[in-house]
Design a protein around this motif. Structure first.
Motif, PDB file in Angstrom:
ATOM      1  N   GLU A  50       0.831  -1.205   0.000  1.00 41.74           N
ATOM      2  CA  GLU A  50       0.000   0.000   0.000  1.00 41.74           C
ATOM      3  C   GLU A  50       0.869   1.259   0.000  1.00 41.74           C
ATOM      4  OE1 GLU A  50      -3.885   0.064   0.321  1.00 41.74           O
ATOM      5  OE2 GLU A  50      -2.947  -1.479  -0.920  1.00 41.74           O
ATOM      6  N   ARG A  51       2.020   1.191   0.683  1.00 41.54           N
ATOM      7  CA  ARG A  51       2.889   2.370   0.817  1.00 41.54           C
ATOM      8  C   ARG A  51       4.106   2.318  -0.104  1.00 41.54           C
ATOM      9  NH1 ARG A  51       4.809   3.258   6.576  1.00 41.54           N
ATOM     10  NH2 ARG A  51       5.521   5.219   5.646  1.00 41.54           N
ATOM     11  N   VAL A  52       4.410   1.167  -0.657  1.00 42.26           N
ATOM     12  CA  VAL A  52       5.514   1.039  -1.621  1.00 42.26           C
ATOM     13  C   VAL A  52       4.897   0.511  -2.903  1.00 42.26           C
ATOM     14  CG1 VAL A  52       7.802   0.069  -2.066  1.00 42.26           C
ATOM     15  CG2 VAL A  52       7.076   0.509   0.291  1.00 42.26           C
ATOM     16  N   ARG A  53       4.622   1.412  -3.842  1.00 37.16           N
ATOM     17  CA  ARG A  53       3.706   1.096  -4.932  1.00 37.16           C
ATOM     18  C   ARG A  53       4.407   1.073  -6.284  1.00 37.16           C
ATOM     19  NH1 ARG A  53      -1.405   1.649  -2.617  1.00 37.16           N
ATOM     20  NH2 ARG A  53      -2.366   1.283  -4.649  1.00 37.16           N
ATOM     21  N   ASN A  54       4.391  -0.099  -6.914  1.00 34.09           N
ATOM     22  CA  ASN A  54       4.763  -0.161  -8.319  1.00 34.09           C
ATOM     23  C   ASN A  54       3.767   0.648  -9.140  1.00 34.09           C
ATOM     24  OD1 ASN A  54       7.026  -1.812  -8.165  1.00 34.09           O
ATOM     25  ND2 ASN A  54       5.841  -3.705  -8.389  1.00 34.09           N
ATOM     26  N   THR A  55       4.258   1.360 -10.119  1.00 30.46           N
ATOM     27  CA  THR A  55       3.370   2.152 -10.974  1.00 30.46           C
ATOM     28  C   THR A  55       3.459   1.672 -12.410  1.00 30.46           C
ATOM     29  OG1 THR A  55       4.987   3.821 -11.652  1.00 30.46           O
ATOM     30  CG2 THR A  55       3.892   4.154  -9.519  1.00 30.46           C
ATOM     31  N   PRO A  56       2.399   1.872 -13.176  1.00 28.87           N
ATOM     32  CA  PRO A  56       2.530   1.730 -14.624  1.00 28.87           C
ATOM     33  C   PRO A  56       3.550   2.757 -15.144  1.00 28.87           C
ATOM     34  CG  PRO A  56       0.220   1.849 -13.957  1.00 28.87           C
ATOM     35  CD  PRO A  56       1.034   2.237 -12.761  1.00 28.87           C
ATOM     36  N   ILE A  57       3.924   2.628 -16.380  1.00 29.10           N
ATOM     37  CA  ILE A  57       4.889   3.566 -16.962  1.00 29.10           C
ATOM     38  C   ILE A  57       4.129   4.829 -17.356  1.00 29.10           C
ATOM     39  CG2 ILE A  57       6.614   3.938 -18.764  1.00 29.10           C
ATOM     40  CD1 ILE A  57       6.996   0.924 -18.880  1.00 29.10           C
ATOM     41  N   CYS A  58       3.986   5.720 -16.411  1.00 29.86           N
ATOM     42  CA  CYS A  58       3.159   6.922 -16.638  1.00 29.86           C
ATOM     43  C   CYS A  58       3.613   8.018 -15.676  1.00 29.86           C
ATOM     44  CB  CYS A  58       1.682   6.597 -16.460  1.00 29.86           C
ATOM     45  SG  CYS A  58       1.297   5.734 -14.934  1.00 29.86           S
ATOM     46  N   GLU A  59       4.758   8.620 -15.996  1.00 29.87           N
ATOM     47  CA  GLU A  59       5.364   9.588 -15.086  1.00 29.87           C
ATOM     48  C   GLU A  59       4.455  10.769 -14.781  1.00 29.87           C
ATOM     49  OE1 GLU A  59       8.712   7.206 -16.767  1.00 29.87           O
ATOM     50  OE2 GLU A  59       6.902   8.148 -17.601  1.00 29.87           O
ATOM     51  N   SER A  60       3.722  11.245 -15.781  1.00 25.07           N
ATOM     52  CA  SER A  60       2.882  12.422 -15.569  1.00 25.07           C
ATOM     53  C   SER A  60       1.793  12.153 -14.531  1.00 25.07           C
ATOM     54  CB  SER A  60       2.255  12.865 -16.893  1.00 25.07           C
ATOM     55  OG  SER A  60       1.547  14.079 -16.739  1.00 25.07           O
ATOM     56  N   ASP A 110      16.324  11.098 -16.731  1.00 17.57           N
ATOM     57  CA  ASP A 110      15.980  11.411 -18.118  1.00 17.57           C
ATOM     58  C   ASP A 110      14.476  11.272 -18.369  1.00 17.57           C
ATOM     59  OD1 ASP A 110      19.029  10.760 -19.548  1.00 17.57           O
ATOM     60  OD2 ASP A 110      18.525   9.796 -17.654  1.00 17.57           O
ATOM     61  N   PHE A 111      13.844  10.308 -17.676  1.00 11.64           N
ATOM     62  CA  PHE A 111      12.435  10.019 -17.931  1.00 11.64           C
ATOM     63  C   PHE A 111      11.501  11.076 -17.351  1.00 11.64           C
ATOM     64  CE2 PHE A 111      13.578   5.197 -17.876  1.00 11.64           C
ATOM     65  CZ  PHE A 111      14.307   5.369 -19.044  1.00 11.64           C
ATOM     66  N   VAL A 112      12.057  12.009 -16.612  1.00 12.10           N
ATOM     67  CA  VAL A 112      11.216  13.048 -16.016  1.00 12.10           C
ATOM     68  C   VAL A 112      10.574  13.923 -17.089  1.00 12.10           C
ATOM     69  CG1 VAL A 112      12.935  14.900 -15.766  1.00 12.10           C
ATOM     70  CG2 VAL A 112      11.125  14.647 -14.059  1.00 12.10           C
ATOM     71  N   SER A 113      11.142  13.904 -18.288  1.00 16.21           N
ATOM     72  CA  SER A 113      10.532  14.707 -19.355  1.00 16.21           C
ATOM     73  C   SER A 113       9.082  14.279 -19.596  1.00 16.21           C
ATOM     74  CB  SER A 113      11.346  14.594 -20.642  1.00 16.21           C
ATOM     75  OG  SER A 113      11.520  13.233 -21.019  1.00 16.21           O
ATOM     76  N   SER A 114       8.768  13.001 -19.344  1.00 19.26           N
ATOM     77  CA  SER A 114       7.392  12.529 -19.497  1.00 19.26           C
ATOM     78  C   SER A 114       6.494  13.006 -18.357  1.00 19.26           C
ATOM     79  CB  SER A 114       7.361  10.994 -19.559  1.00 19.26           C
ATOM     80  OG  SER A 114       8.043  10.538 -20.706  1.00 19.26           O
ATOM     81  N   GLY A 115       7.077  13.525 -17.299  1.00 21.89           N
ATOM     82  CA  GLY A 115       6.294  14.070 -16.187  1.00 21.89           C
ATOM     83  C   GLY A 115       6.587  15.536 -15.944  1.00 21.89           C
ATOM     84  N   PHE A 116       7.125  16.207 -16.964  1.00 23.72           N
ATOM     85  CA  PHE A 116       7.597  17.583 -16.800  1.00 23.72           C
ATOM     86  C   PHE A 116       6.458  18.547 -16.456  1.00 23.72           C
ATOM     87  CE2 PHE A 116       9.235  21.676 -18.407  1.00 23.72           C
ATOM     88  CZ  PHE A 116      10.474  21.697 -17.793  1.00 23.72           C
TER      89      PHE A 116
END
Length: 662
Positions: free
Chosen positions: A392-402, A426-432
């Protein structure tokens, strides 16, 4: 006149029906007044929701007052049904202090915790991810609350829509995704925006329950949403709702609506939600002319009284100190001193230990990121966390930075803390977008902090190429409202990470992955903090000053081992935003010669701003031009010889000698 909409009153009481009618009427009368004020130049812009009042009023009425709603700019009925005093809304639209943004934003670009409303930003999509975070907090708190978020049919074309619905479905979050399909995205018809028959059909792809609702039928909206909200409170899950409606005026008033065929406009005018419901209530002898006129009299009097109050309010007098102070939520740092007991560990172990101890300290802290759960993250920093703290507190996420950054913001809004791991910086650009437009601007815009740390494994030296090796801190040091931390040593990394998590403001926490397993230090055991915004003076000398951070600090120390004849002040910035200008300027005035070393490429990096600041503030003390060492103006190559050529390290010794001999 007979109603053109078929109503089924079902269990709705007469009292409730009149409340729904009056709520729509209030929204309509305010809008009509605003259109007059717009023509008079007394407000600057208006996004009309005329013809769509049933959706905002019906959804808001179905939710409990302490359940969050995230509306868009055509949802005036959300704000009025939650009974926000009208003068505050009018002050908001006129840029007065009694509004919600101190004149810093307009329209419905604000939130209010008092009324559990979280307004939009112009980038529509992140609103949906925020709802995910709010709903996740509700689920973790087990408080049986639902959250409703609005978007338009145009917003469903954005990647954030897909990301947010996917996350909500995977995590089974109690969110009502309310899509107002009003026919046009500005002038673009739905036929040119998506090729499915109904937006509700998209729910199938997410494994999500979905419904189509007549958005002009207030009884259908209210009863259906009320039924679903009750169900979701008992059985948490996301639901996609498509409200079929129409926008009777332009996207905003300046754009007009000439692009809409006349027959289509006429067809929807006959389905006006307010007029039809009024006729229905009169047919059923629930509403009389007397009650109608009384409602109008009351509402118009309220509008006029509150408008005058807003008009009489003084204009905001710009105050420079207030503007600068409100960029960050005030935070009084209280040091937790490091213990004298130390352990010889790696940089990566210090990060893991600091994160683990923070999870122990803050029960409301949630870690989110790709592969951070059982796998332990690609760098194994969260290895074993699931066993200790649970999924619940350590959560795998889909590939969806935004969506995940936006969800972190939603957790913060709902009283929790979030650490979001970018698998690589580098992947932060998808969540910029949510970082620079949600997290960074939140406190300045409406006094809501964003208690989110974004961990950024970064840097070259490991042959990972142009998509896994950037040190992209300059993307964020430029953005007011973010704090940017970039440690070079394990002790600092552990203490600064703890401070970043304690700090209620958004922090970009850069971790050079080339240091993870190559740098060891005696690190204090137990929980401790290191103050953000304070540089460390690693060496002292009178000949020149070298300023650096991250892996480049180690370049500097290595180079100086062979230059013992030069006495150098070595400053490790540790924090890039805010900067410790006091320490920097003091050293510049002492030595008169400054070299700034960064791993990032030269142009637009932090060294450029530092050089300008030193020149502007210490010019009369300088004995030489401020010099910079940085990497090539190219992307970072993969092959080892090319990577070494790229890095500024090879130029460092010569730069030190040149400056010393200047």
């Amino acid at each position: 006149m007979t109603s053109n909409i078929v109503y089924h009153k079902s269990s709705t009481s007469n009292k409730q029906a009149l409340f729904l009618y009056k709520s729509m009427l209030k929204s309509r009368l305010i809008e009509e007044k605003m259109l007059i004020l717009l023509r008079q130049g007394k407000i600057s812009k208006w996004f009309s929701g005329i013809g769509q009042e049933a959706i905002a009023v019906g959804v808001t009425t179905a939710l409990q007052k302490d359940e969050y709603i995230l509306p868009m700019h055509r949802n005036l009925g959300v704000f009025t049904t939650r009974e926000i005093p009208l003068y505050r809304l009018f002050s908001q639209w006129q840029g007065k202090m009694n509004g919600f943004t101190k004149g810093r934003d307009r329209s419905f670009h604000f939130g209010t915790q008092e009324y559990h409303i979280i307004g939009m930003i112009s980038h529509l999509g992140p609103q949906l991810g925020i709802a995910d975070g709010i709903a996740l907090a509700n689920k973790l708190k087990k408080n049986n609350k639902v959250c409703a978020v609005f978007t338009g049919e145009g917003g469903t074309s954005e990647g954030d829509f897909h990301e947010a619905l996917n996350v909500a479905a995977v995590w089974n979050l109690p969110v009502l995704f309310c899509v107002e399909n009003n026919g046009y995205g500005l002038s673009t018809p739905t036929s040119e925006q998506f090729n499915c028959t109904n937006i509700a059909d998209k729910g199938i792809g997410y494994g999500m329950e979905s419904h189509m609702i007549d958005g002009n039928n207030i009884l259908e909206v209210y009863t259906k949403v009320d039924e679903l909200a009750k169900s979701v409170r008992e059985n948490p899950r996301p639901i996609l709702l498509e409200f079929k409606t129409f926008r009777m005026r332009g996207h905003e008033e300046a754009s007009g609506s000439k692009y809409v065929p006349e027959d289509l406009m006429k067809e929807w005018a006959e389905k006006d939600p307010l007029e039809n419901f009024e006729h229905y209530l009169k047919e059923k002898a629930i509403l009389s002319e007397e009650i109608e006129q009384q409602y109008k009299k009351e509402i118009i009097a309220e509008i006029n009284e509150h408008l005058q109050r807003a008009f009489d309010e003084e204009k905001i007098i710009p105050n420079l100190e207030t503007e600068l102070k409100d960029v960050y939520k005030p935070f009084k740092y209280q040091e937790t001193k490091p213990s004298l007991t130390k352990k010889h560990i790696r940089f990566v172990d210090a990060i893991a230990d600091g994160l683990h101890l923070s999870m122990d300290k803050f029960d409301d802290l949630v870690i989110m990121g790709q592969d951070v759960a059982e796998y332990g993250g690609v760098f194994k920093i969260t290895d074993g966390f699931v066993e200790k703290f649970g999924k619940e507190r350590v959560r795998n996420t889909p590939i969806c930075e935004s969506a995940i950054v936006a969800a972190g913001y939603g957790l913060s809004i709902n009283g929790m803390k979030a650490v979001v791991e970018m698998q690589f910086a580098d992947f932060v650009s998808s969540g910029f977008n949510p970082i620079v437009n949600l997290l960074a601007k939140s406190h300045y815009r409406w006094s809501e902090n964003a208690n989110v740390v974004v961990r950024m494994p970064c840097g070259a030296g490991v042959g990972a190429g142009p998509f896994h090796s950037q040190t992209n801190e300059a993307w964020f040091t430029k953005t007011p409202g973010l704090k940017v931390v970039y440690p070079a040593f394990p002790q600092d990394a552990k203490g600064l990470l703890a401070s970043a998590i304690e700090d209620p403001n958004p922090v970009l926490f850069f971790e050079h992955k080339g240091l993870y397993r190559s740098v060891y230090q005696e690190v204090s055991e137990g929980y401790f903090t290191t103050e953000i915004g304070k540089a460390a003076v690693l060496k002292e000398g009178k000949d020149l000053t070298i300023i650096s951070y991250g892996a480049a600090v180690h370049w500097v120390l290595e180079a100086l081992e062979n230059l013992s004849e030069i006495a150098v002040d070595v400053i490790d910035l540790r924090t890039l935003q805010p900067l410790d200008l006091e320490t920097i300027f003091a050293s510049a005035k002492k030595t008169g010669k400054i070299l700034i070393v960064q791993e990032d490429s030269m142009f637009g990096g932090i060294a450029s701003d530092l050089s300008a600041l030193i020149t502007e503030n210490c010019f009369e003390y300088l004995d030489a031009p401020v010099k910079r060492v940085a990497s090539l103006e190219t992307p970072i190559p993969f092959q080892s010889d090319l990577e070494q050529q790229y890095l500024g390290k090879s130029k460092l010794t010569k730069a030190i000698l040149d400056l010393y001999n200047y």
